[in-house]
Design a protein around this motif. Structure first.
Motif, PDB file in Angstrom:
ATOM      1  N   PRO A  73       5.894  -0.515   6.022  1.00  0.00           N
ATOM      2  CA  PRO A  73       5.289  -1.637   5.308  1.00  0.00           C
ATOM      3  C   PRO A  73       5.048  -2.797   6.272  1.00  0.00           C
ATOM      4  O   PRO A  73       5.875  -3.072   7.148  1.00  0.00           O
ATOM      5  N   LEU A  74       3.912  -3.470   6.118  1.00  0.00           N
ATOM      6  CA  LEU A  74       3.592  -4.597   7.000  1.00  0.00           C
ATOM      7  C   LEU A  74       4.283  -5.877   6.560  1.00  0.00           C
ATOM      8  O   LEU A  74       4.430  -6.806   7.350  1.00  0.00           O
ATOM      9  N   ASP A  75       4.675  -5.943   5.304  1.00  0.00           N
ATOM     10  CA  ASP A  75       5.335  -7.145   4.793  1.00  0.00           C
ATOM     11  C   ASP A  75       6.084  -6.778   3.514  1.00  0.00           C
ATOM     12  O   ASP A  75       6.148  -5.606   3.157  1.00  0.00           O
ATOM     13  N   ASP A  76       6.622  -7.774   2.849  1.00  0.00           N
ATOM     14  CA  ASP A  76       7.395  -7.513   1.621  1.00  0.00           C
ATOM     15  C   ASP A  76       6.631  -7.981   0.384  1.00  0.00           C
ATOM     16  O   ASP A  76       7.217  -8.470  -0.573  1.00  0.00           O
ATOM     17  N   LYS A  77       5.289  -7.815   0.426  1.00  0.00           N
ATOM     18  CA  LYS A  77       4.460  -8.289  -0.685  1.00  0.00           C
ATOM     19  C   LYS A  77       3.699  -7.143  -1.357  1.00  0.00           C
ATOM     20  O   LYS A  77       3.426  -6.118  -0.747  1.00  0.00           O
ATOM     21  N   ARG A  78       3.387  -7.381  -2.608  1.00  0.00           N
ATOM     22  CA  ARG A  78       2.461  -6.542  -3.351  1.00  0.00           C
ATOM     23  C   ARG A  78       1.167  -7.349  -3.461  1.00  0.00           C
ATOM     24  O   ARG A  78       1.205  -8.575  -3.515  1.00  0.00           O
ATOM     25  N   TYR A  79       0.017  -6.668  -3.480  1.00  0.00           N
ATOM     26  CA  TYR A  79      -1.261  -7.382  -3.458  1.00  0.00           C
ATOM     27  C   TYR A  79      -2.123  -7.041  -4.672  1.00  0.00           C
ATOM     28  O   TYR A  79      -1.900  -6.043  -5.351  1.00  0.00           O
ATOM     29  N   ARG A  80      -3.114  -7.875  -4.901  1.00  0.00           N
ATOM     30  CA  ARG A  80      -4.180  -7.555  -5.849  1.00  0.00           C
ATOM     31  C   ARG A  80      -5.484  -7.997  -5.219  1.00  0.00           C
ATOM     32  O   ARG A  80      -5.498  -8.884  -4.360  1.00  0.00           O
ATOM     33  N   TYR A  81      -6.572  -7.379  -5.646  1.00  0.00           N
ATOM     34  CA  TYR A  81      -7.870  -7.700  -5.079  1.00  0.00           C
ATOM     35  C   TYR A  81      -8.607  -8.662  -5.994  1.00  0.00           C
ATOM     36  O   TYR A  81      -8.737  -8.399  -7.201  1.00  0.00           O
ATOM     37  N   ALA A  82      -9.039  -9.798  -5.424  1.00  0.00           N
ATOM     38  CA  ALA A  82      -9.797 -10.781  -6.203  1.00  0.00           C
ATOM     39  C   ALA A  82     -11.284 -10.517  -5.992  1.00  0.00           C
ATOM     40  O   ALA A  82     -11.811 -10.777  -4.911  1.00  0.00           O
ATOM     41  N   PHE A  83     -11.925  -9.972  -7.005  1.00  0.00           N
ATOM     42  CA  PHE A  83     -13.328  -9.576  -6.849  1.00  0.00           C
ATOM     43  C   PHE A  83     -14.249 -10.787  -6.666  1.00  0.00           C
ATOM     44  O   PHE A  83     -15.227 -10.721  -5.934  1.00  0.00           O
ATOM     45  N   HIS A  84     -13.919 -11.922  -7.302  1.00  0.00           N
ATOM     46  CA  HIS A  84     -14.806 -13.094  -7.201  1.00  0.00           C
ATOM     47  C   HIS A  84     -14.856 -13.646  -5.780  1.00  0.00           C
ATOM     48  O   HIS A  84     -15.867 -14.207  -5.364  1.00  0.00           O
ATOM     49  N   TYR A 146       0.244  -1.193   5.008  1.00  0.00           N
ATOM     50  CA  TYR A 146       1.029  -0.331   5.897  1.00  0.00           C
ATOM     51  C   TYR A 146       0.460  -0.292   7.316  1.00  0.00           C
ATOM     52  O   TYR A 146      -0.742  -0.468   7.521  1.00  0.00           O
ATOM     53  N   GLN A 147       1.372  -0.023   8.248  1.00  0.00           N
ATOM     54  CA  GLN A 147       1.007   0.219   9.644  1.00  0.00           C
ATOM     55  C   GLN A 147       1.408   1.650  10.010  1.00  0.00           C
ATOM     56  O   GLN A 147       2.600   1.986  10.000  1.00  0.00           O
ATOM     57  N   PRO A 148       0.433   2.521  10.308  1.00  0.00           N
ATOM     58  CA  PRO A 148       0.787   3.855  10.814  1.00  0.00           C
ATOM     59  C   PRO A 148       1.427   3.733  12.200  1.00  0.00           C
ATOM     60  O   PRO A 148       1.015   2.886  13.006  1.00  0.00           O
ATOM     61  N   ARG A 149       2.422   4.566  12.470  1.00  0.00           N
ATOM     62  CA  ARG A 149       3.031   4.625  13.808  1.00  0.00           C
ATOM     63  C   ARG A 149       3.016   6.064  14.299  1.00  0.00           C
ATOM     64  O   ARG A 149       3.166   7.000  13.509  1.00  0.00           O
ATOM     65  N   PHE A 150       2.866   6.210  15.597  1.00  0.00           N
ATOM     66  CA  PHE A 150       2.761   7.521  16.237  1.00  0.00           C
ATOM     67  C   PHE A 150       3.869   7.635  17.275  1.00  0.00           C
ATOM     68  O   PHE A 150       4.099   6.689  18.030  1.00  0.00           O
ATOM     69  N   GLU A 176      -5.375  -1.978  14.609  1.00  0.00           N
ATOM     70  CA  GLU A 176      -6.636  -1.757  13.891  1.00  0.00           C
ATOM     71  C   GLU A 176      -6.551  -0.623  12.875  1.00  0.00           C
ATOM     72  O   GLU A 176      -7.491  -0.410  12.106  1.00  0.00           O
ATOM     73  N   THR A 177      -5.397   0.113  12.849  1.00  0.00           N
ATOM     74  CA  THR A 177      -5.247   1.198  11.865  1.00  0.00           C
ATOM     75  C   THR A 177      -4.465   0.755  10.622  1.00  0.00           C
ATOM     76  O   THR A 177      -4.183   1.568   9.745  1.00  0.00           O
ATOM     77  N   GLN A 178      -4.103  -0.522  10.536  1.00  0.00           N
ATOM     78  CA  GLN A 178      -3.419  -1.014   9.334  1.00  0.00           C
ATOM     79  C   GLN A 178      -4.320  -0.829   8.117  1.00  0.00           C
ATOM     80  O   GLN A 178      -5.539  -0.887   8.226  1.00  0.00           O
TER      81      GLN A 178
END
Length: 211
Positions: A73-84, A146-150, A176-178
């Motif tokens: 996880p990149l942070d400890d937040k949940r998000y929503r998308y604001a369409f406007h 999220y951040q993928p790690r290899f 750039e893969t987040q």
């Protein structure tokens, strides 16, 4: 866990300390990243697009390596998308973390020479939001970033190899893969870019309703 250290961490085994990984399709990842990459998660599991692919160098050609991916996880937040405003907004604290899983590249283990010979593609990896998944897919929470790690892991032949586990891997992450995990694309420009650049989305381009 064992993937906590970043590239260039001190005291690494000589068979991993010179390993380097270059992200393939970097320009495409950048294009998505500028818009805010979204990756679909489904109950059955969905492959990533763009696919995570790297070109490896600096491995010992004769040594065995296991290649692994995980997602943090990149942070400890949940998000929503604001369409406007066409933007993501924090919408509260993150849901409890999904079970942390790793995905082993199916060709693992293999010699360094084999890994370096061609582009390494994680095209079998699937993302799910099913907390009870028993297919080994990566479990993510929708509307979380999220951040993928290899990770390149040297298969240490020594009998007491677990003592050296922290020395035997090297980790890479490419900002750039987040991405945001979603059950349906929120930003229509992401949908358009996925259709335009994904060969498997041909049906959408031709007006065929079947994906």
């Amino acid at each position: 866990g064992w993937a906590g250290e970043g590239p260039g961490a001190g005291g690494k085994n000589r068979r991993v300390c010179h390993a380097s990984a270059r992200l393939e399709m970097g320009n495409l990842w950048e294009e998505f990243n500028r818009l805010g990459t979204e990756m679909i998660v489904t109950k059955a599991g969905r492959r990533m697009f763009p696919t995570f692919q790297v070109k490896l160098s600096g491995l010992d050609p004769l040594a065995d390596y296991v290649l692994v991916m995980d997602f943090i996880p990149l942070d400890d937040k949940r998000y929503r998308y604001a369409f406007h405003s066409s933007s993501w907004l924090a919408a509260g604290r993150a849901d409890p973390a999904a079970p942390g899983r790793v995905h082993f590249h199916p060709d693992s283990p293999a010699k360094g020479a084999q890994w370096m010979r061609q582009i390494v593609s994680f095209d079998k990896l699937k993302l799910t939001n099913n907390l009870l998944d028993d297919n080994g897919h990566i479990i993510l929470n929708s509307m979380h970033r999220y951040q993928p790690r290899f990770h390149v892991v040297f298969v240490d032949p020594r009998r007491d190899s677990e003592r050296f586990a922290h020395q035997n891997f090297k980790s890479f992450s490419f900002p750039e893969t987040q991405f945001m995990a979603v059950t349906a694309y929120q930003n229509h420009r992401i949908t358009q870019l996925k259709i335009a650049s994904n060969p498997f989305a041909k049906g959408f381009r031709d007006g065929d309703p079947e994906p």
